[in-house]
Design an enzyme around this catalytic site. Structure first.
Site, mmCIF file in Angstrom:
data_model
loop_
_atom_site.group_PDB
_atom_site.id
_atom_site.type_symbol
_atom_site.label_atom_id
_atom_site.label_comp_id
_atom_site.label_asym_id
_atom_site.label_seq_id
_atom_site.Cartn_x
_atom_site.Cartn_y
_atom_site.Cartn_z
ATOM 1 N N ARG A 236 0.911 -1.429 -0.100
ATOM 2 C CA ARG A 236 0.015 0.230 -0.024
ATOM 3 C C ARG A 236 0.864 1.124 -0.009
ATOM 4 N NH1 ARG A 236 -5.441 1.223 3.543
ATOM 5 N NH2 ARG A 236 -6.037 0.109 1.788
ATOM 6 N N HIS B 227 -7.385 0.968 -6.355
ATOM 7 C CA HIS B 227 -7.520 -0.119 -5.355
ATOM 8 C C HIS B 227 -8.201 -1.270 -5.817
ATOM 9 C CE1 HIS B 227 -7.907 -1.342 -1.227
ATOM 10 N NE2 HIS B 227 -8.639 -0.476 -0.761
ATOM 11 N N GLN C 89 -9.999 -4.040 -3.481
ATOM 12 C CA GLN C 89 -11.559 -3.568 -2.846
ATOM 13 C C GLN C 89 -12.368 -3.969 -4.166
ATOM 14 O OE1 GLN C 89 -12.395 -2.017 0.017
ATOM 15 N NE2 GLN C 89 -14.285 -2.893 -0.648
ATOM 16 N N ASP D 257 -17.100 7.101 -1.696
ATOM 17 C CA ASP D 257 -15.840 6.941 -1.050
ATOM 18 C C ASP D 257 -15.709 8.181 -0.272
ATOM 19 O OD1 ASP D 257 -13.438 6.147 0.108
ATOM 20 O OD2 ASP D 257 -12.495 6.247 -1.970
ATOM 21 N N CYS E 207 -16.229 1.470 0.433
ATOM 22 C CA CYS E 207 -15.022 0.543 0.636
ATOM 23 C C CYS E 207 -14.785 0.813 2.301
ATOM 24 C CB CYS E 207 -13.806 1.059 -0.171
ATOM 25 S SG CYS E 207 -13.202 2.549 -0.026
ATOM 26 N N ARG F 185 -13.488 -8.685 1.584
ATOM 27 C CA ARG F 185 -12.165 -8.518 1.499
ATOM 28 C C ARG F 185 -11.485 -9.854 1.631
ATOM 29 N NH1 ARG F 185 -10.037 -3.429 1.446
ATOM 30 N NH2 ARG F 185 -8.104 -4.634 0.793
HETATM 31 N N1 NVA Z 1 -9.891 6.617 -1.479
HETATM 32 C C1 NVA Z 1 -9.416 6.292 -0.143
HETATM 33 C C2 NVA Z 1 -9.689 4.523 0.131
HETATM 34 C C3 NVA Z 1 -9.315 4.190 1.360
HETATM 35 C C4 NVA Z 1 -9.359 2.595 1.433
HETATM 36 C C5 NVA Z 1 -8.085 6.648 0.229
HETATM 37 O O1 NVA Z 1 -7.198 6.276 -0.765
HETATM 38 O O2 NVA Z 1 -7.847 6.970 1.291
HETATM 39 N N1 CP Z 2 -11.194 -0.290 2.173
HETATM 40 C C1 CP Z 2 -9.932 -0.518 2.672
HETATM 41 O O1 CP Z 2 -9.175 -0.517 2.079
HETATM 42 O O2 CP Z 2 -9.864 -0.095 4.229
HETATM 43 P P1 CP Z 2 -8.609 -0.106 4.899
HETATM 44 O O3 CP Z 2 -7.888 0.993 4.547
HETATM 45 O O4 CP Z 2 -8.958 -0.216 6.433
HETATM 46 O O5 CP Z 2 -7.488 -0.975 4.458
#
Ligand code: NVA
Ligand code: CP
Length: 301
Positions: free
Chosen positions: A105, A132, A135, A220, A260, A288
């Site tokens: 990540r 992502h 997801q 989101d 998500c 997930r």
């Molecule tokens: N768009 C959000 C998704 C979190 C799971 C982010 O990147 O923070």
């Molecule tokens: N939806 C998602 O990826 O959640 P987290 O940021 O908690 O991993």
């Protein structure tokens, strides 16, 4: 040694492979419910690198590896040599000698690509600034569980044209559904992706128009991780795209609501919708685990 398979974008899969992952995720979920023990990944290790916070992604990958008889190691930049400047490519070369797959990540999508370029093991995108994809495996499994095939369906994306929205664009083309996006011009999705997938995507700035007769409404957070500084200036522009009961009523009668998570009640979605009867967010979050177990098996076996 042949090149490892990666899951860095949805397009690393064919439609058949994506659909097979959904079916396997559904089967793995049922198998776990029946209490069956599975050890397909016995003696395998997944390394996880998190440059940003996570609840679902970390827990689902770690629990998923354990449930398949394997193990996961969490490496945060703060307590690994990454935080002291060791190059990502060197980290990748080292992990290739020690573990069987890596999940990252990252802030920049290019960091995952740099890691994968020299990797001898499968690499999974656990969220980048661009996409992502994990997801989307869970979201598509959820839709299929509840409504059957998503091919030919209509999905609405409301709010910021962010990494999740970009992943929906890729997946609309891959699985053959129509994606109607309503977002303010300030936060349009990735222009190149929009162009590539134009046959499956409609972009509007009118939330009501985008919701009409849709089978699923998805949103989101307004400010993604790392972009929080912009959040105040964006909030006003994003306010008309808040998912409300009023907007949900424009969609099909049995439309589902997905997010998500984490969610900010009162910002991108009202509490009444998030906690309401059309919301499937807890099932979606749980998926997930199952979808990624199917992914781990596909990449590592
Ligand atoms: N768009 C959000 C998704 C979190 C799971 C982010 O990147 O923070
Ligand atoms: N939806 C998602 O990826 O959640 P987290 O940021 O908690 O991993």
């Amino acid at each position: 040694m042949s090149n490892p398979r990666h899951f860095i974008t949805e397009n690393d899969l064919t439609r058949e492979q994506f659909n097979a992952l959904i079916s396997n995720g559904i089967e793995l979920k049922a198998s776990r419910k029946r209490g069956e023990i599975r050890d397909t990944l016995r003696n395998r290790t997944l390394a996880m690198i998190f440059e940003k916070a996570s609840t679902r992604t970390r827990t689902s990958f770690e629990a998923g590896m354990v449930q398949l008889g394997g193990h996961a190691i969490n490496l945060s930049p703060a307590d690994s040599q990454l935080g002291r400047g060791e190059p990502i490519a060197d980290t990748s070369r080292v992990l290739s000698e020690m573990v069987d797959a890596a999940m990252l990540r990252t802030h920049k999508h290019s960091t995952i690509e740099q890691f994968a370029e020299v990797s001898k093991i499968p690499v999974i995108n656990g969220l980048s600034d661009l996409l992502h994809p994990c997801q989307l495996l869970a979201d598509m499994q959820t839709f299929v569980e509840l409504r059957g095939s998503i091919e030919g369906a209509c999905v609405t994306w409301l709010g910021a044209g962010n990494n999740m929205c970009n992943s929906y664009i890729n997946t609309a083309r891959l699985l053959g559904f129509t994606l109607k996006i309503a977002c303010p011009p300030e936060v349009n999705p990735d222009a190149a992706l929009l162009k590539e997938c134009a046959d499956h995507v409609e972009l509007t700035h009118d939330a009501r128009e985008a919701c009409a007769n849709s089978d699923a409404i998805v949103t989101d957070v307004w400010a993604s991780m790392g972009q929080e500084n912009d959040s105040q200036s964006l909030a006003d522009a994003l306010a008309p795209y808040q998912v409300t009961e009023d907007l949900m009523q424009l969609a099909s009668k049995d439309a589902i609501f997905m997010h998500c998570l984490p969610a900010h009640r009162g910002e991108e979605v009202t509490a009444a919708v998030l906690d309401g009867p059309q919301s499937v967010v807890w099932q979606e979050a749980g998926n997930r685990l199952h979808a990624q177990k199917a992914l781990l098996e596909m990449l590592m076996l």
